[in-house]
Write an enzyme that holds these catalytic residues in place. Structure first.
Site, PDB file in Angstrom:
ATOM      1  N   PHE A 139       0.854  -1.185   0.000  1.00  0.00           N
ATOM      2  CA  PHE A 139       0.000   0.000   0.000  1.00  0.00           C
ATOM      3  C   PHE A 139       0.888   1.232   0.000  1.00  0.00           C
ATOM      4  O   PHE A 139       1.735   1.395   0.869  1.00  0.00           O
ATOM      5  CB  PHE A 139      -0.942   0.040   1.208  1.00  0.00           C
ATOM      6  CG  PHE A 139      -1.915   1.191   1.104  1.00  0.00           C
ATOM      7  CD1 PHE A 139      -3.043   1.092   0.303  1.00  0.00           C
ATOM      8  CD2 PHE A 139      -1.673   2.391   1.759  1.00  0.00           C
ATOM      9  CE1 PHE A 139      -3.914   2.169   0.149  1.00  0.00           C
ATOM     10  CE2 PHE A 139      -2.546   3.469   1.613  1.00  0.00           C
ATOM     11  CZ  PHE A 139      -3.670   3.355   0.809  1.00  0.00           C
ATOM     12  N   ASP A 224       9.224   2.410   1.963  1.00  0.00           N
ATOM     13  CA  ASP A 224       8.034   3.143   2.401  1.00  0.00           C
ATOM     14  C   ASP A 224       7.823   2.802   3.879  1.00  0.00           C
ATOM     15  O   ASP A 224       7.256   1.769   4.220  1.00  0.00           O
ATOM     16  CB  ASP A 224       6.826   2.749   1.544  1.00  0.00           C
ATOM     17  CG  ASP A 224       5.570   3.543   1.923  1.00  0.00           C
ATOM     18  OD1 ASP A 224       5.591   4.206   2.981  1.00  0.00           O
ATOM     19  OD2 ASP A 224       4.592   3.491   1.156  1.00  0.00           O
ATOM     20  N   LYS A 253       2.620   8.845   8.769  1.00  0.00           N
ATOM     21  CA  LYS A 253       1.639   8.583   9.826  1.00  0.00           C
ATOM     22  C   LYS A 253       2.029   9.070  11.234  1.00  0.00           C
ATOM     23  O   LYS A 253       1.461  10.026  11.729  1.00  0.00           O
ATOM     24  CB  LYS A 253       1.291   7.095   9.854  1.00  0.00           C
ATOM     25  CG  LYS A 253       0.512   6.678   8.597  1.00  0.00           C
ATOM     26  CD  LYS A 253      -0.129   5.322   8.751  1.00  0.00           C
ATOM     27  CE  LYS A 253      -1.195   5.097   7.695  1.00  0.00           C
ATOM     28  NZ  LYS A 253      -0.731   4.589   6.403  1.00  0.00           N
TER      29      LYS A 253
HETATM   30  C1  PLP Z   1      -0.960   4.964   5.036  1.00  0.00           C
HETATM   31  C2  PLP Z   1       0.110   4.625   4.079  1.00  0.00           C
HETATM   32  C3  PLP Z   1       0.328   5.389   2.919  1.00  0.00           C
HETATM   33  C4  PLP Z   1      -0.573   6.519   2.500  1.00  0.00           C
HETATM   34  O1  PLP Z   1      -0.608   7.577   3.419  1.00  0.00           O
HETATM   35  P1  PLP Z   1      -1.766   8.687   3.301  1.00  0.00           P
HETATM   36  O2  PLP Z   1      -1.374   9.701   4.349  1.00  0.00           O
HETATM   37  O3  PLP Z   1      -3.060   8.006   3.584  1.00  0.00           O
HETATM   38  O4  PLP Z   1      -1.711   9.246   1.940  1.00  0.00           O
HETATM   39  C5  PLP Z   1       1.398   5.049   2.099  1.00  0.00           C
HETATM   40  N1  PLP Z   1       2.217   4.034   2.408  1.00  0.00           N
HETATM   41  C6  PLP Z   1       2.044   3.285   3.521  1.00  0.00           C
HETATM   42  C7  PLP Z   1       3.013   2.180   3.823  1.00  0.00           C
HETATM   43  C8  PLP Z   1       0.981   3.541   4.382  1.00  0.00           C
HETATM   44  O5  PLP Z   1       0.787   2.763   5.458  1.00  0.00           O
END
Ligand code: PLP
Length: 398
Positions: A139, A224, A253
């Site tokens: 994701f 990420d 986050k």
């Molecule tokens: C939550 C998340 C995103 C996206 O972040 P948003 O602030 O919702 O755009 C991207 N990569 C990872 C691994 C995430 O957990």
């Protein structure tokens, strides 16, 4: 003009874009590990704004930083230098293996920036290579390009044709990355542990093998760490537990403790941007950076990653006990305070509602998995209470 309503959930159904599958709960207040709904009912929060409220709700350190900065200077644009932005950037560089930072407003935006940097790098250093290899069940966000990077059909299918230049391969499979690498490849992008994909932990040697492959082929490794970073897995960044360093890293986050902020960082050698090649109006403004600086300083100064290791294994062991007791549970997975309980059948949604009734918020990350991502300051006492509620809810459903 003002909007008053007796049933906010009914208003949402009329006026909000119908994209969220929300729980039937209107939250109005939070303090520490707890939130309250509009009827005054209290909940122990093991969702934490989706791994965001790292210091718990309305921590005085964060509240003070935000209120003080809000009364001083909120927004300037990046036409000027501002102190909170440079304090945060300085601290991020000092406490990571990366050399340069760009600050934006969200996770997806951080990933977009990292992917743009990888494309610049490919154009300048890799003979025009532009493809980014990412993994199934990953994701990376909800913009069009991050949707193309996100290897999950349910997110991609509604929006085809997607931007090109992405190859999705199985996770935890180094041979798949090798097979997908061509002279068009500029980068590999991975989560050290997949979060939204269901909390999937790869083999211990996977990241090391990917690092070696990227070195051999001259590709950038983008980690990420939007969900795994800022202490969540028991070290400030998850890469530190795998003995490797990324070339580029995204975070978001937990960084702002609840204010919208995201960032990507890069090694000097990977940072090929020139003035004008990337930007943001709000990104890195004094308000959010004061918040990020306060949160990150608190996490480092108070050794929160060590606390996460300790309470994380306490929670893990408690969940293992439940797994031994209830056949509905297939296993427990994750690291630190990024944990999930796998389920034999697709009852996660029901379990979430059962927990909610009893005053506990947890997340059904998949139909067959419950995710627990509490604030990093959670105590063993909070964990005992959560485990007790989970025990009752599983017992009910036997
Ligand atoms: C939550 C998340 C995103 C996206 O972040 P948003 O602030 O919702 O755009 C991207 N990569 C990872 C691994 C995430 O957990």
């Amino acid at each position: 003009m003002s909007i008053k309503h007796t049933d906010w959930q009914e208003l949402e159904k009329k006026v909000f874009m119908p994209v969220f599958k929300r729980n039937p709960l209107t939250l109005v207040r939070g303090k520490g590990m707890k939130v309250w709904d509009d009827t005054g009912k209290e909940y122990l929060d093991f969702v934490g704004g989706l791994a965001v409220t790292s210091l718990g709700h309305c921590h005085p350190v964060l509240v003070n930083a935000v209120t003080k900065q809000a009364a001083t200077l909120i927004q300037t644009s990046n036409l000027y230098y501002t102190v909170p932005q440079l304090q945060l950037a300085g601290l991020l560089v000092k406490t990571s293996c990366l050399d340069r930072v760009f600050i934006g407003n969200s996770g997806a935006e951080a990933v977009e920036g990292a992917m743009k940097l990888a494309r610049r790098y490919g154009k300048i250093k890799l003979d025009g290579a532009y493809e980014i290899i990412t993994t199934h069940e990953s994701f990376h966000g909800r913009t069009l390009a991050t949707t193309a990077a996100t290897g999950q059909n349910k997110f991609q299918e509604p929006y085809t044709p997607l931007p090109t230049g992405f190859v999705n391969v199985p996770y935890n499979d180094i041979e798949a990355i090798k097979r997908a690498t061509t002279k068009l490849t500029c980068a590999v992008m991975l989560e050290p542990i997949q979060g939204e994909g269901g909390v999937n932990v790869p083999d211990d040697d996977y990241l090391g093998k990917v690092r070696s492959w990227c070195d051999e082929k001259g590709l950038l490794l983008i980690l990420d760490e939007i969900q795994t970073g800022i202490g969540r897995t028991g070290s400030l960044y998850a890469y530190q537990q795998y003995g490797i360093e990324p070339d580029v890293m995204t975070i978001a986050k937990g960084l702002g403790g609840g204010v919208p902020i995201g960032a990507f960082l890069a090694k000097e050698a990977a940072c090929v941007f020139k003035p004008g090649e990337h930007g943001s109006t709000f990104g890195g403004n004094p308000l959010v950076c004061a918040a990020g600086y306060a949160v990150l300083s608190y996490i480092i100064d108070n050794h929160i990653p060590e606390h996460v290791q300790k309470v994380g294994s306490y929670l893990y062991n408690g969940l293992q006990d439940l797994a031994g007791k209830y056949a509905a549970i297939t296993g427990v997975r994750g690291k630190g305070l990024l944990l999930a309980v796998g389920l034999k059948v697709e009852i996660a949604g029901d379990l979430v509602l059962g927990c909610m009734d009893r005053g506990l918020l947890v997340n059904n990350v998949k139909p067959d998995a419950l995710r627990l991502i509490p604030p990093l300051v959670v105590t063993e006492k909070d964990i005992r209470k959560a485990l007790d509620i989970l025990d009752k809810v599983f017992k009910e459903r036997q």
